[in-house]
Design a protein around this motif. Structure first.
Motif, PDB file in Angstrom:
ATOM      1  N   SER A   9      -1.070  -5.852   0.163  1.00 30.27           N
ATOM      2  CA  SER A   9       0.154  -5.299   0.718  1.00 30.27           C
ATOM      3  C   SER A   9       0.544  -4.018  -0.018  1.00 30.27           C
ATOM      4  CB  SER A   9       1.278  -6.338   0.600  1.00 30.27           C
ATOM      5  OG  SER A   9       2.443  -5.835   1.190  1.00 30.27           O
ATOM      6  N   ILE A  10       0.996  -3.033   0.723  1.00 33.03           N
ATOM      7  CA  ILE A  10       1.448  -1.773   0.147  1.00 33.03           C
ATOM      8  C   ILE A  10       2.918  -1.930  -0.225  1.00 33.03           C
ATOM      9  CG2 ILE A  10       1.847   0.668   0.615  1.00 33.03           C
ATOM     10  CD1 ILE A  10      -0.529   0.521   2.604  1.00 33.03           C
ATOM     11  N   ARG A  11       3.228  -1.706  -1.513  1.00 36.25           N
ATOM     12  CA  ARG A  11       4.608  -1.817  -2.012  1.00 36.25           C
ATOM     13  C   ARG A  11       5.272  -0.443  -1.957  1.00 36.25           C
ATOM     14  NH1 ARG A  11       6.388  -6.137  -4.746  1.00 36.25           N
ATOM     15  NH2 ARG A  11       7.609  -4.952  -6.238  1.00 36.25           N
ATOM     16  N   CYS A  12       6.390  -0.390  -1.244  1.00 37.04           N
ATOM     17  CA  CYS A  12       7.103   0.872  -1.060  1.00 37.04           C
ATOM     18  C   CYS A  12       8.546   0.749  -1.536  1.00 37.04           C
ATOM     19  CB  CYS A  12       7.157   1.249   0.417  1.00 37.04           C
ATOM     20  SG  CYS A  12       5.572   1.382   1.222  1.00 37.04           S
ATOM     21  N   MET A  13       9.053   1.806  -2.113  1.00 34.86           N
ATOM     22  CA  MET A  13      10.483   1.907  -2.376  1.00 34.86           C
ATOM     23  C   MET A  13      11.013   3.064  -1.552  1.00 34.86           C
ATOM     24  SD  MET A  13      12.693   2.611  -5.805  1.00 34.86           S
ATOM     25  CE  MET A  13      12.708   0.893  -6.251  1.00 34.86           C
ATOM     26  N   VAL A  14      12.072   2.790  -0.804  1.00 35.26           N
ATOM     27  CA  VAL A  14      12.777   3.839  -0.078  1.00 35.26           C
ATOM     28  C   VAL A  14      14.043   4.102  -0.879  1.00 35.26           C
ATOM     29  CG1 VAL A  14      13.923   4.470   2.073  1.00 35.26           C
ATOM     30  CG2 VAL A  14      11.809   3.129   2.142  1.00 35.26           C
ATOM     31  N   GLY A  37       4.006  -3.988   7.937  1.00 33.31           N
ATOM     32  CA  GLY A  37       3.395  -4.901   6.990  1.00 33.31           C
ATOM     33  C   GLY A  37       3.518  -4.487   5.535  1.00 33.31           C
ATOM     34  N   PHE A  38       4.267  -3.418   5.270  1.00 32.21           N
ATOM     35  CA  PHE A  38       4.467  -2.992   3.895  1.00 32.21           C
ATOM     36  C   PHE A  38       5.566  -3.836   3.256  1.00 32.21           C
ATOM     37  CE2 PHE A  38       3.561   1.724   5.237  1.00 32.21           C
ATOM     38  CZ  PHE A  38       2.277   1.389   5.587  1.00 32.21           C
ATOM     39  N   GLU A  39       5.473  -4.034   1.939  1.00 32.19           N
ATOM     40  CA  GLU A  39       6.577  -4.621   1.178  1.00 32.19           C
ATOM     41  C   GLU A  39       7.544  -3.483   0.906  1.00 32.19           C
ATOM     42  OE1 GLU A  39       6.203  -7.109  -2.485  1.00 32.19           O
ATOM     43  OE2 GLU A  39       4.096  -7.013  -1.908  1.00 32.19           O
ATOM     44  N   VAL A  40       8.835  -3.682   1.186  1.00 38.34           N
ATOM     45  CA  VAL A  40       9.787  -2.585   1.054  1.00 38.34           C
ATOM     46  C   VAL A  40      10.964  -2.983   0.168  1.00 38.34           C
ATOM     47  CG1 VAL A  40      11.336  -1.012   2.282  1.00 38.34           C
ATOM     48  CG2 VAL A  40       9.185  -1.714   3.341  1.00 38.34           C
ATOM     49  N   VAL A  61       5.676   0.060  -7.603  1.00 36.93           N
ATOM     50  CA  VAL A  61       5.462   0.473  -6.220  1.00 36.93           C
ATOM     51  C   VAL A  61       4.256   1.398  -6.098  1.00 36.93           C
ATOM     52  CG1 VAL A  61       7.889   0.162  -5.583  1.00 36.93           C
ATOM     53  CG2 VAL A  61       7.099   2.422  -6.311  1.00 36.93           C
ATOM     54  N   ASP A  62       3.624   1.323  -4.941  1.00 34.44           N
ATOM     55  CA  ASP A  62       2.522   2.213  -4.596  1.00 34.44           C
ATOM     56  C   ASP A  62       3.054   3.514  -4.006  1.00 34.44           C
ATOM     57  OD1 ASP A  62       0.391   0.222  -5.082  1.00 34.44           O
ATOM     58  OD2 ASP A  62       1.259  -0.783  -3.340  1.00 34.44           O
TER      59      ASP A  62
END
Length: 138
Positions: A9-14, A37-40, A61-62
């Motif tokens: 899973s791709i970990r993202c921070m907005v 499907g990303f972790e946000v 995060v990635d």
């Protein structure tokens, strides 16, 4: 394209940085990333550059997506990039900026390590595809 089950899973921070209170776009992108499907993780409003850097590093995060509409991108984004560098996370983090960024301000942000700048009208699909194609392999 490969199935999502065989990739991590791709970990993202907005993140919303500074005093900018316009967060509709950040919420739209966060939801679209989740649907893809990303972790946000969403930072919430009015975060300082240091808070964003610490959260991004702690959450490992990635991708760090910075949403900024205040016009302070030329001071706040470099502070975030410097902070990522201090923590040794700049090379491992795909940094994106979303907002109204004048053309003349874009290259200095790219030179500082921002991978892409997405302005108004960018399709959600284009943003998701960019993340999938450019996320750092760890």
């Amino acid at each position: 394209m490969s199935a999502g089950s065989d990739q991590q899973s791709i970990r993202c921070m907005v993140a919303k940085v500074g005093l900018d209170g316009h967060d509709r776009g950040a919420h739209v992108i966060a939801r679209a990333f989740r649907d893809a499907g990303f972790e946000v993780i969403y930072s919430g409003l009015h975060k300082g550059p240091e808070e964003i850097v610490q959260a991004a590093v702690q959450e490992d995060v990635d991708v760090l997506g910075i949403s900024i509409l205040s016009g302070a991108h030329d001071t706040l984004v470099p502070k975030i990039m410097d902070g990522l560098e201090e923590y040794g996370a700049k090379e491992d983090t795909l940094v994106l900026v979303g907002g109204v960024i004048p053309e003349e301000d874009r290259q200095p942000l790219r030179d500082d390590g921002v991978a892409a700048i997405f302005g108004p009208g960018t399709s959600i699909e284009e943003t998701i595809e960019f993340v999938r194609e450019n996320v750092p392999q760890r």
